[in-house]
Design a protein around this motif. Structure first.
Motif, mmCIF file in Angstrom:
data_model
loop_
_atom_site.group_PDB
_atom_site.id
_atom_site.type_symbol
_atom_site.label_atom_id
_atom_site.label_comp_id
_atom_site.label_asym_id
_atom_site.label_seq_id
_atom_site.Cartn_x
_atom_site.Cartn_y
_atom_site.Cartn_z
ATOM 1 N N ARG A 8 0.829 -1.204 0.000
ATOM 2 C CA ARG A 8 0.000 0.000 0.000
ATOM 3 C C ARG A 8 0.868 1.261 0.000
ATOM 4 O O ARG A 8 0.558 2.233 -0.689
ATOM 5 C CB ARG A 8 -0.932 0.000 1.213
ATOM 6 N N LYS A 9 1.945 1.228 0.749
ATOM 7 C CA LYS A 9 2.856 2.382 0.758
ATOM 8 C C LYS A 9 3.516 2.574 -0.604
ATOM 9 O O LYS A 9 3.672 3.701 -1.088
ATOM 10 C CB LYS A 9 3.918 2.198 1.844
ATOM 11 N N THR A 10 3.889 1.451 -1.245
ATOM 12 C CA THR A 10 4.498 1.545 -2.580
ATOM 13 C C THR A 10 3.512 2.113 -3.583
ATOM 14 O O THR A 10 3.884 2.919 -4.448
ATOM 15 C CB THR A 10 4.980 0.159 -3.025
ATOM 16 N N LYS A 11 2.258 1.718 -3.458
ATOM 17 C CA LYS A 11 1.228 2.259 -4.351
ATOM 18 C C LYS A 11 1.149 3.776 -4.215
ATOM 19 O O LYS A 11 1.072 4.500 -5.228
ATOM 20 C CB LYS A 11 -0.124 1.617 -4.024
ATOM 21 N N ARG A 12 1.190 4.283 -2.990
ATOM 22 C CA ARG A 12 1.152 5.733 -2.773
ATOM 23 C C ARG A 12 2.364 6.418 -3.403
ATOM 24 O O ARG A 12 2.247 7.478 -4.030
ATOM 25 C CB ARG A 12 1.114 6.012 -1.268
ATOM 26 N N ILE A 13 3.535 5.818 -3.274
ATOM 27 C CA ILE A 13 4.753 6.397 -3.861
ATOM 28 C C ILE A 13 4.645 6.446 -5.374
ATOM 29 O O ILE A 13 4.983 7.453 -6.007
ATOM 30 C CB ILE A 13 5.992 5.590 -3.422
ATOM 31 N N VAL A 14 4.156 5.360 -5.971
ATOM 32 C CA VAL A 14 4.016 5.315 -7.427
ATOM 33 C C VAL A 14 3.019 6.371 -7.896
ATOM 34 O O VAL A 14 3.221 7.025 -8.926
ATOM 35 C CB VAL A 14 3.590 3.906 -7.878
ATOM 36 N N GLU A 15 1.964 6.567 -7.141
ATOM 37 C CA GLU A 15 0.997 7.608 -7.496
ATOM 38 C C GLU A 15 1.639 8.996 -7.429
ATOM 39 O O GLU A 15 1.297 9.886 -8.222
ATOM 40 C CB GLU A 15 -0.207 7.524 -6.559
ATOM 41 N N PHE A 65 1.901 -0.644 -12.787
ATOM 42 C CA PHE A 65 2.472 -0.924 -11.471
ATOM 43 C C PHE A 65 1.536 -0.423 -10.371
ATOM 44 O O PHE A 65 1.343 -1.078 -9.348
ATOM 45 C CB PHE A 65 3.847 -0.268 -11.360
ATOM 46 N N ARG A 66 0.945 0.728 -10.605
ATOM 47 C CA ARG A 66 0.027 1.318 -9.617
ATOM 48 C C ARG A 66 -1.140 0.374 -9.319
ATOM 49 O O ARG A 66 -1.576 0.259 -8.169
ATOM 50 C CB ARG A 66 -0.496 2.649 -10.158
ATOM 51 N N HIS A 67 -1.623 -0.301 -10.344
ATOM 52 C CA HIS A 67 -2.791 -1.154 -10.149
ATOM 53 C C HIS A 67 -2.439 -2.593 -9.795
ATOM 54 O O HIS A 67 -3.315 -3.347 -9.335
ATOM 55 C CB HIS A 67 -3.673 -1.126 -11.405
ATOM 56 N N LEU A 68 -1.201 -2.996 -9.975
ATOM 57 C CA LEU A 68 -0.811 -4.364 -9.656
ATOM 58 C C LEU A 68 -0.137 -4.501 -8.296
ATOM 59 O O LEU A 68 -0.220 -5.555 -7.661
ATOM 60 C CB LEU A 68 0.140 -4.907 -10.731
ATOM 61 N N VAL A 69 0.529 -3.438 -7.842
ATOM 62 C CA VAL A 69 1.401 -3.593 -6.688
ATOM 63 C C VAL A 69 0.663 -3.997 -5.413
ATOM 64 O O VAL A 69 1.213 -4.724 -4.567
ATOM 65 C CB VAL A 69 2.225 -2.306 -6.448
ATOM 66 N N ASP A 70 -0.580 -3.588 -5.257
ATOM 67 C CA ASP A 70 -1.302 -3.921 -4.024
ATOM 68 C C ASP A 70 -2.107 -5.213 -4.130
ATOM 69 O O ASP A 70 -2.880 -5.543 -3.229
ATOM 70 C CB ASP A 70 -2.222 -2.766 -3.609
ATOM 71 N N LEU A 71 -1.912 -5.948 -5.228
ATOM 72 C CA LEU A 71 -2.683 -7.178 -5.429
ATOM 73 C C LEU A 71 -1.890 -8.446 -5.132
ATOM 74 O O LEU A 71 -2.465 -9.531 -5.017
ATOM 75 C CB LEU A 71 -3.212 -7.247 -6.875
ATOM 76 N N GLU A 72 -0.577 -8.316 -4.994
ATOM 77 C CA GLU A 72 0.280 -9.495 -4.913
ATOM 78 C C GLU A 72 -0.114 -10.425 -3.767
ATOM 79 O O GLU A 72 -0.232 -11.645 -3.944
ATOM 80 C CB GLU A 72 1.740 -9.061 -4.768
ATOM 81 N N THR A 73 -0.295 -9.873 -2.592
ATOM 82 C CA THR A 73 -0.655 -10.700 -1.439
ATOM 83 C C THR A 73 -1.869 -11.569 -1.747
ATOM 84 O O THR A 73 -1.879 -12.778 -1.476
ATOM 85 C CB THR A 73 -0.990 -9.811 -0.225
ATOM 86 N N LEU A 74 -2.874 -10.968 -2.350
ATOM 87 C CA LEU A 74 -4.164 -11.623 -2.493
ATOM 88 C C LEU A 74 -4.211 -12.599 -3.658
ATOM 89 O O LEU A 74 -4.878 -13.634 -3.577
ATOM 90 C CB LEU A 74 -5.254 -10.562 -2.615
ATOM 91 N N TYR A 75 -3.496 -12.302 -4.757
ATOM 92 C CA TYR A 75 -3.547 -13.293 -5.833
ATOM 93 C C TYR A 75 -2.643 -14.485 -5.539
ATOM 94 O O TYR A 75 -2.944 -15.609 -5.958
ATOM 95 C CB TYR A 75 -3.305 -12.687 -7.221
ATOM 96 N N LEU A 76 -1.557 -14.286 -4.787
ATOM 97 C CA LEU A 76 -0.721 -15.432 -4.420
ATOM 98 C C LEU A 76 -1.461 -16.376 -3.472
ATOM 99 O O LEU A 76 -1.262 -17.593 -3.516
ATOM 100 C CB LEU A 76 0.583 -14.955 -3.781
#
Length: 387
Positions: free
Chosen positions: A31-38, A102-113
């Protein structure tokens, strides 16, 4: 126009709910990485997904969830599957590549794995169980062992994939159903399968009375009777068959053996268990057996000797068409022993295809390219696409 407004409102609520779910359940550093990318600008990235052990590939539930998120966010993820569903994949081999914002994928990793790794391992286990006992039907009884309904869905899906591949490769019967309605569709059924728990036997006061109650309540269904509640597996099985001879003759009665490991099945002890195996599979006794294999063969609980013993008693009493359902810890290892001793099992009820070592279920994702430029952390170069 009103209908369109209502639909848009509903979609907005569903999207808000989905985003809240993602935010609440993904790792905080994503979530923090998503904010940085935004803040600093998006990039087009490619993720590679792999596992550290051989598996059967089970991507469907992960792909469906990614598609749901992409639709809600109005974006597109490009997904390249390296294998088809049910294919064998070696340790460390990329399973698939996911490309997109990257903005839309980065916060999905936990949940799709979470929707991938455990299913791949469970399918692997289910496959070998079905292959070892190809003439035996399997019933997935895993739901009670799962940590919630999402896991139960993953495990039922995995059993169906492993079963399908075993039918393809070995002509196995495989899994014919499962215990709950919610996941019955994976086995091409409308509803879950099963008849009675131990609690009904206790409620009824006898095994026979429980069978009578079931037949009265569901007169058009086959009946599977648990026979271990009072420690009289043989006596109670025969009593039920004698009470319903027409059903027994028609093959509509099954006896389920679920004796726990604290005692022998009625009529057996160590010496008699060895004698049963000597009569049916004498060569089995003369092979090297580990302690665990010996327990599955002649030990307490639902051993191979116990199953042969039940079959002998049923046949001797004139009930050759009554089926035997075996449960209680039927793991891949136990199924392999049962196969080697030719245990006469008609149906195995099991949840023991669930992964035993959870660390083996971890799927891993690594970004391997940013805006088309290959880049991956040192040591993971094997994930890069081969030109």
């Amino acid at each position: 126009m009103v209908d369109n407004a209502v639909r848009r409102s509903r979609q907005a609520v569903e999207k808000e709910s989905l985003e809240r779910f993602i935010g609440d359940n993904t790792d905080a550093y994503f979530r923090k990485t998503k904010r940085i990318v935004e803040n600093f600008g998006d990039k087009h990235v490619t993720y590679a997904i792999f596992m550290r052990r051989p598996v059967l590939f089970c991507p469907r539930l992960m792909l469906e969830w990614l598609d749901e998120v992409a639709n809600a966010r109005g974006v597109k993820f490009d997904i390249e599957l390296c294998y088809a569903e049910g294919d064998w994949v070696g340790a460390g081999e990329p399973l698939l590549y996911i490309s997109g914002s990257f903005r839309h994928l980065v916060d999905l990793e936990t949940l799709y794995l979470q929707r991938l790794g455990a299913a791949c391992v469970a399918a692997y286990n289910a496959y070998f169980m079905c292959c070892d006992l190809p003439r035996t039907s399997f019933l997935a009884m895993d739901a009670r062992h799962c940590a919630g309904t999402e896991m139960a869905e993953l495990m039922a899906y995995a059993a169906s994939v492993g079963s399908r591949v075993a039918r393809r490769d070995k002509g196995a019967i495989g899994f014919i159903g499962n215990a709950t309605d919610a996941t019955a569709h994976f086995f091409d059924n409308e509803a879950g399968l099963g008849t009675m728990p131990h609690a009904l036997i206790g409620y009824a006061g006898s095994t026979l009375r429980a069978a009578e109650m079931f037949v009265e309540s569901f007169p058009n269904l086959p009946v599977t009777v648990l026979v271990d509640y009072y420690g009289r597996e043989i006596t109670d099985a025969l009593q039920v068959c004698e009470r319903f001879p027409e059903l027994a003759t028609a093959g509509q009665i099954s006896v389920r053996m679920d004796t726990h490991g604290g005692r022998f099945v009625e009529g057996l002890d160590p010496a008699e268990s060895y004698a049963v195996i000597e009569r049916h599979v004498p060569e089995a006794i003369r092979q090297y057996r580990s302690e665990a294999e010996l327990k599955h063969m002649v030990g307490t609980g639902v051993s191979a000797a116990a199953i042969h013993h039940m079959r002998d008693c049923l046949d001797g009493a004139g009930f050759p068409k009554v089926k035997i359902v075996a449960s209680s810890g039927f793991s891949p290892e136990k199924c392999k022993v049962m196969a080697s001793i030719r245990a006469p099992i008609d149906v195995v009820g099991t949840g023991s295809f669930l992964p035993e070592r959870w660390a083996e279920t971890y799927a891993t994702a690594d970004v391997i390219a940013y805006d088309g430029r290959p880049s991956v952390k040192v040591g993971r170069e094997f994930l890069l696409r081969k030109s």
